[in-house]
Scaffold this motif. Structure first.
Motif, PDB file in Angstrom:
ATOM      1  N   GLN A 144      -5.297   7.414   1.640  1.00 49.40           N
ATOM      2  CA  GLN A 144      -5.258   5.993   1.968  1.00 49.40           C
ATOM      3  C   GLN A 144      -3.891   5.579   2.491  1.00 49.40           C
ATOM      4  O   GLN A 144      -3.793   4.792   3.445  1.00 49.40           O
ATOM      5  N   GLN A 145      -2.826   6.093   1.883  1.00 43.32           N
ATOM      6  CA  GLN A 145      -1.485   5.767   2.359  1.00 43.32           C
ATOM      7  C   GLN A 145      -1.253   6.295   3.771  1.00 43.32           C
ATOM      8  O   GLN A 145      -0.624   5.619   4.592  1.00 43.32           O
ATOM      9  N   ILE A 200      -3.558   6.794   6.092  1.00 43.11           N
ATOM     10  CA  ILE A 200      -4.350   5.963   7.004  1.00 43.11           C
ATOM     11  C   ILE A 200      -3.665   4.614   7.214  1.00 43.11           C
ATOM     12  O   ILE A 200      -3.606   4.095   8.343  1.00 43.11           O
ATOM     13  N   LEU A 201      -3.139   4.045   6.139  1.00 41.07           N
ATOM     14  CA  LEU A 201      -2.441   2.763   6.245  1.00 41.07           C
ATOM     15  C   LEU A 201      -1.212   2.884   7.135  1.00 41.07           C
ATOM     16  O   LEU A 201      -0.950   2.004   7.968  1.00 41.07           O
ATOM     17  N   ASN A 219      -1.669  -4.412   2.547  1.00 42.75           N
ATOM     18  CA  ASN A 219      -2.473  -4.296   1.319  1.00 42.75           C
ATOM     19  C   ASN A 219      -1.664  -4.623   0.063  1.00 42.75           C
ATOM     20  O   ASN A 219      -1.438  -3.777  -0.808  1.00 42.75           O
ATOM     21  N   GLY A 244       0.790  -1.226   0.000  1.00 45.08           N
ATOM     22  CA  GLY A 244       0.000   0.000   0.000  1.00 45.08           C
ATOM     23  C   GLY A 244       0.817   1.268   0.000  1.00 45.08           C
ATOM     24  O   GLY A 244       0.281   2.359  -0.268  1.00 45.08           O
ATOM     25  N   TYR A 294      -7.199  10.971  -2.995  1.00 46.83           N
ATOM     26  CA  TYR A 294      -7.766   9.823  -2.259  1.00 46.83           C
ATOM     27  C   TYR A 294      -6.709   8.762  -1.995  1.00 46.83           C
ATOM     28  O   TYR A 294      -6.665   8.163  -0.906  1.00 46.83           O
ATOM     29  N   GLU A 295      -5.828   8.546  -2.954  1.00 46.60           N
ATOM     30  CA  GLU A 295      -4.773   7.550  -2.783  1.00 46.60           C
ATOM     31  C   GLU A 295      -3.766   7.986  -1.726  1.00 46.60           C
ATOM     32  O   GLU A 295      -3.301   7.163  -0.927  1.00 46.60           O
TER      33      GLU A 295
END
Length: 427
Positions: A402-403, A405-406, A240, A171, A398-399
């Motif tokens: 996401q990173q 949050i990961l 991920n 991810g 958005y990507e």
């Protein structure tokens, strides 16, 4: 007798008792004592000990000579006990590169009889005894391919933009690297020494190295992803893991600019190699490239099929490169339209070569004119990937979210696990 004489005698007695009953037993359990004994017991393997304390210390912590030759005498079990104590240190020195291995040359008066008699000598550098630097620290300099990219290599990079290869990544957009276990098990001294060797001595990978993989067929990449998920289920679910497509020019640049002891390799399409060795190589229209290494049961590299065309009016030639013979057979109409000729492929020899050497040969050419065609599985994968992954400003934001949050999720779990788990000490 004076009082000073009695005091002096008492000091000598105390020193004798201290050395005989306290220091000597402790010294016999140290590495230095075992080292001196080991060299005397194994003169065929290691340089014999001198018996001199300070000189043997220099052997232990500065440099030691290792002599490899055939041993004729049998050793007792008592001596073999000390051999196993030293064997672990020898393995660590080999793994960290402090012992530089080489094959003796038969030149300069050497022969097999002389080598068998004298053995092969290696230097075991220890402590601060480092190999001399070959160049200034190359932190921001590419030592694998100096001067990359050249003018010709930039031209190649521009021509490789429209061909996909496939990778497995997490991810954080990082490619999993296969690391040898021996390179990951190191102490702080080995880590510092390897940094010095990588940035001041390294010129090429002469020992073990880590590997990153590029796949031509997405099915092979998915199989590799499933294997990682099966062996490391917790890490892969946490990070991920996924299979994505990248451009061939990005893979080409990573292959040419990878750091010391890390190499990126192309994994060929195994189904294509199987069909090539069993069916395609027997067809009359195909011919192997003179540099290609192949046999009845093996083929080097990712197979490509080259169809060369020439425009007589413009006096220009162009090459069509296919990574699948099946795609070549279905795309022959396109090539015939480009050349205004029917049954063009029946009168043309198809050259079988490999992708890796083809890219190397391109670096020596001035004029590049070629077009790549990938396999059917790659076309299907890219169509599905482009539908599910849209490009643009909002998807990129958005990507990145996401990173973030990961990253927070992974480290929160690891900190919580470290605070709530402990390891029982075995007694």
């Amino acid at each position: 007798m004076s009082l000073y004489f009695y005091i002096y005698c008492i000091k000598l007695i105390i020193i004798y008792i201290l050395f005989t009953f306290i220091l000597m037993p402790l010294f016999q359990n140290t590495q230095l004592y075992n080292h001196i004994f080991f060299k005397k017991a194994y003169p065929e393997i290691f340089e014999p000990g001198t018996g001199k304390f300070f000189k043997d210390i220099s052997f232990l912590w500065f440099e030691q000579k290792i002599i490899i030759r055939q041993v004729k005498e049998k050793y007792s079990l008592y001596n073999l006990y000390y051999f196993h104590q030293q064997k672990y240190q020898l393995k660590q020195a080999l793994r960290s590169g402090r012992i530089e291995l080489f094959v003796p040359s038969l030149k300069n008066g050497n022969n097999f009889c002389k080598i068998d008699k004298n053995g092969i000598q290696y230097k075991w550098r220890k402590g601060i005894n480092l190999s001399p630097a070959n160049h200034w620290p190359s932190i921001f300099i590419n030592r694998r391919t100096p001067g990359f990219p050249s003018k010709k290599q930039r031209n190649i990079i521009n021509h490789l933009q429209n061909f996909p290869v496939f990778i497995v990544r997490n991810g954080f957009k990082e490619i999993p690297i296969g690391v040898v276990t021996s390179r990951s098990e190191k102490n702080i001294g080995d880590i510092l020494y390897n940094l010095y060797r990588d940035y001041c001595i390294w010129t090429r990978d002469n020992d073990i190295y880590s590997i990153g993989l590029f796949f031509i067929n997405p099915q092979d990449a998915l199989e590799f992803q499933n294997t990682i998920q099966y062996k490391y289920p917790r890490s892969t679910n946490e990070l991920n893991l996924s299979t994505v497509a990248i451009k061939l020019n990005a893979a080409y640049m990573l292959n040419r600019t990878s750091p010391p002891h890390i190499q990126f390799r192309f994994i060929p399409n195994f189904q294509e190699i199987s069909k090539l060795l069993t069916t395609y190589k027997y067809q009359k229209s195909v011919k192997f490239h003179p540099k290609q290494i192949y046999g009845n049961t093996y083929f080097q590299g990712q197979p490509i099929y080259i169809v060369e065309t020439k425009d007589s009016e413009k006096d220009q030639s162009k090459s069509y490169i296919f990574t699948s013979k099946e795609v070549l057979d279905t795309e022959w109409n396109y090539i015939e339209k480009q050349n205004n000729s029917k049954n063009y492929l029946k009168n043309t020899t198809i050259i079988i070569y490999n992708l890796e050497d083809f890219l190397c040969d391109l670096e020596d050419k001035d004029d590049l004119s070629f077009h790549f065609f990938t396999n059917n599985d790659a076309y299907k994968f890219i169509n599905q990937y482009s539908i599910s992954n849209q490009s643009g400003f909002l998807p990129s934001i958005y990507e990145s979210i996401q990173q973030s949050i990961l990253f927070t999720n992974v480290w929160a779990k690891r900190i919580f696990w470290a605070l709530t788990h402990f390891e029982l000490i075995s007694t």
